[in-house]
Design a protein around this motif. Structure first.
Motif, short mmCIF file in Angstrom:
data_model
loop_
_atom_site.label_atom_id
_atom_site.label_comp_id
_atom_site.label_asym_id
_atom_site.label_seq_id
_atom_site.Cartn_x
_atom_site.Cartn_y
_atom_site.Cartn_z
N THR A 51 57.64 -21.14 12.82
CA THR A 51 58.28 -21.86 11.82
C THR A 51 59.10 -21.48 10.78
N LEU A 52 58.90 -19.87 10.31
CA LEU A 52 59.80 -19.41 9.49
C LEU A 52 61.30 -19.21 10.09
N ILE A 53 61.06 -18.78 11.58
CA ILE A 53 62.26 -18.61 12.47
C ILE A 53 63.20 -19.70 12.29
N GLU A 54 62.47 -21.00 12.75
CA GLU A 54 63.14 -22.36 12.65
C GLU A 54 63.93 -22.56 11.57
N GLN A 55 63.08 -22.26 10.30
CA GLN A 55 63.64 -22.61 9.14
C GLN A 55 64.90 -21.68 8.91
N ARG A 56 64.89 -20.52 9.34
CA ARG A 56 66.21 -19.43 9.07
C ARG A 56 67.26 -19.99 9.78
N GLY A 57 66.96 -20.47 10.99
CA GLY A 57 68.08 -21.15 11.90
C GLY A 57 68.97 -19.94 12.43
N GLY A 58 70.14 -20.24 12.63
CA GLY A 58 71.12 -19.12 13.21
C GLY A 58 71.29 -19.63 14.69
N SER A 59 72.19 -18.96 15.26
CA SER A 59 72.63 -19.24 16.76
C SER A 59 71.74 -18.47 17.60
N ASP A 60 70.95 -17.40 17.14
CA ASP A 60 69.87 -16.65 18.06
C ASP A 60 68.66 -17.30 17.95
N ALA A 61 68.33 -18.34 17.32
CA ALA A 61 66.99 -18.83 16.86
C ALA A 61 66.26 -19.24 18.10
N ARG A 62 66.86 -19.97 18.88
CA ARG A 62 66.33 -20.19 20.12
C ARG A 62 65.62 -18.85 21.11
N ARG A 63 66.62 -18.17 20.86
CA ARG A 63 66.01 -16.78 21.73
C ARG A 63 64.99 -15.98 21.00
N LEU A 64 65.02 -15.99 19.75
CA LEU A 64 63.89 -15.55 18.84
C LEU A 64 62.76 -16.32 19.21
N LEU A 65 62.73 -17.66 19.18
CA LEU A 65 61.50 -18.61 19.37
C LEU A 65 60.93 -18.15 20.59
N ALA A 66 61.72 -18.17 21.82
CA ALA A 66 61.34 -17.68 23.25
C ALA A 66 60.71 -16.18 23.04
N GLU A 67 61.00 -15.60 22.21
CA GLU A 67 60.15 -14.30 22.22
C GLU A 67 58.77 -14.43 21.47
N VAL A 68 58.70 -15.23 20.61
CA VAL A 68 57.51 -15.61 19.58
C VAL A 68 56.52 -16.19 20.78
N ASP A 69 57.14 -17.20 21.59
CA ASP A 69 56.16 -17.97 22.62
C ASP A 69 55.95 -16.96 23.73
N GLN A 157 53.01 -8.68 8.96
CA GLN A 157 53.98 -8.10 8.07
C GLN A 157 55.48 -8.69 8.32
N LEU A 158 55.76 -9.13 9.56
CA LEU A 158 56.66 -9.77 9.74
C LEU A 158 56.86 -11.06 9.19
N ARG A 159 55.91 -11.98 9.15
CA ARG A 159 55.53 -13.21 8.44
C ARG A 159 55.83 -12.99 6.93
N LEU A 160 55.28 -12.06 6.19
CA LEU A 160 55.60 -11.85 4.77
C LEU A 160 56.99 -11.31 4.54
N ASP A 161 57.59 -10.82 5.40
CA ASP A 161 58.80 -10.30 5.40
C ASP A 161 59.84 -11.56 5.25
N LEU A 162 59.52 -12.49 6.14
CA LEU A 162 60.21 -13.65 6.27
C LEU A 162 60.09 -14.63 5.06
N SER A 163 58.85 -14.60 4.62
CA SER A 163 58.27 -15.49 3.69
C SER A 163 58.79 -15.21 2.15
N ARG A 164 58.98 -13.86 2.11
CA ARG A 164 59.62 -13.19 0.81
C ARG A 164 61.26 -13.51 0.82
N GLY A 165 61.73 -14.06 1.81
CA GLY A 165 63.21 -14.16 1.55
C GLY A 165 63.99 -12.83 2.43
N ALA A 166 63.18 -12.22 2.79
CA ALA A 166 63.79 -10.93 3.34
C ALA A 166 64.70 -11.21 4.86
#
Length: 200
Positions: A51-69, A157-166
């Motif tokens: 969810t956080l990656i989707e909110q982050r967006g960007g041209s590489d979001a789809r590839r990153l989401l595939a890695e999470v899946d 940890q990754l979720r925390l980093d994303l949530s903190r606006g990192a």
């Protein structure tokens, strides 16, 4: 003789064998029965990271989401293997095996006929090999648990980093490499191979 075999638990019905898989096809167990009702901690964390990656967006979001899946998929497969192995190495299974081994040794000591002695010796050998396989499987299980715990903490940890606006400072290569490291933790190919060897 039939009664003796029944007492020793040696009489077996027709062997129940599953379909033979073609060469090169990996064996795969169905997911645990409660997998749908109760997703694993890793799956829950991965969903939040997704969810956080989707909110982050960007041209590489789809590839990153595939890695999470991919992490979620491999985790589910590994959980099925782990659950199956935990069932086969439970306290009840080990206690029953110890009882059977003790009974077989006692029967061997009291056997007077050569045919009976050979039978009990064979039983003891089979039980000994199973004891060794269970001991090996339990060591593998411990490593699997540690791997999944590591992956869970890395996702948190990754979720925390994303949530903190990192996310602003997390560039795509770094984010991708962290997801790949998490995937490596749950991939556990070496352990899966040992599971197959232990249960063959």
């Amino acid at each position: 003789m039939i009664a003796l075999l029944q007492r020793q638990g040696l009489e077996r019905g027709p062997a129940a064998t599953g379909p033979v898989l073609p060469a090169g096809v990996a064996r795969q167990l169905p997911p645990p029965k409660d997998a749908v009702a109760a997703p694993s901690a890793i799956a829950r964390e991965a969903t939040r990271v997704r969810t956080l990656i989707e909110q982050r967006g960007g041209s590489d979001a789809r590839r990153l989401l595939a890695e999470v899946d991919g992490i979620v998929k491999i985790t589910a497969e590994l959980a099925a293997r782990q659950a199956d192995l935990e069932e086969q190495t439970s306290d009840a299974e080990r206690a029953a095996l110890a009882t059977a081994a003790s009974g077989a040794r006692a029967s061997l000591e009291h056997a007077s006929q050569a045919q009976d002695r050979r039978l009990f010796e064979r039983q003891i050998e089979v039980l000994r090999r199973r004891e060794e396989a269970i001991a090996k499987a339990m060591r593998v299980l411990q490593r699997l648990r540690v791997r999944r715990e590591l992956a869970e903490h890395q996702l948190k940890q990754l979720r925390l980093d994303l949530s903190r606006g990192a996310a602003v400072s997390l560039d795509v290569p770094e984010l991708s490499s962290r997801l790949q490291r998490i995937r490596h933790e749950v991939d556990a190919r070496e352990e899966v191979e040992e599971i197959d060897a232990a249960t063959d």
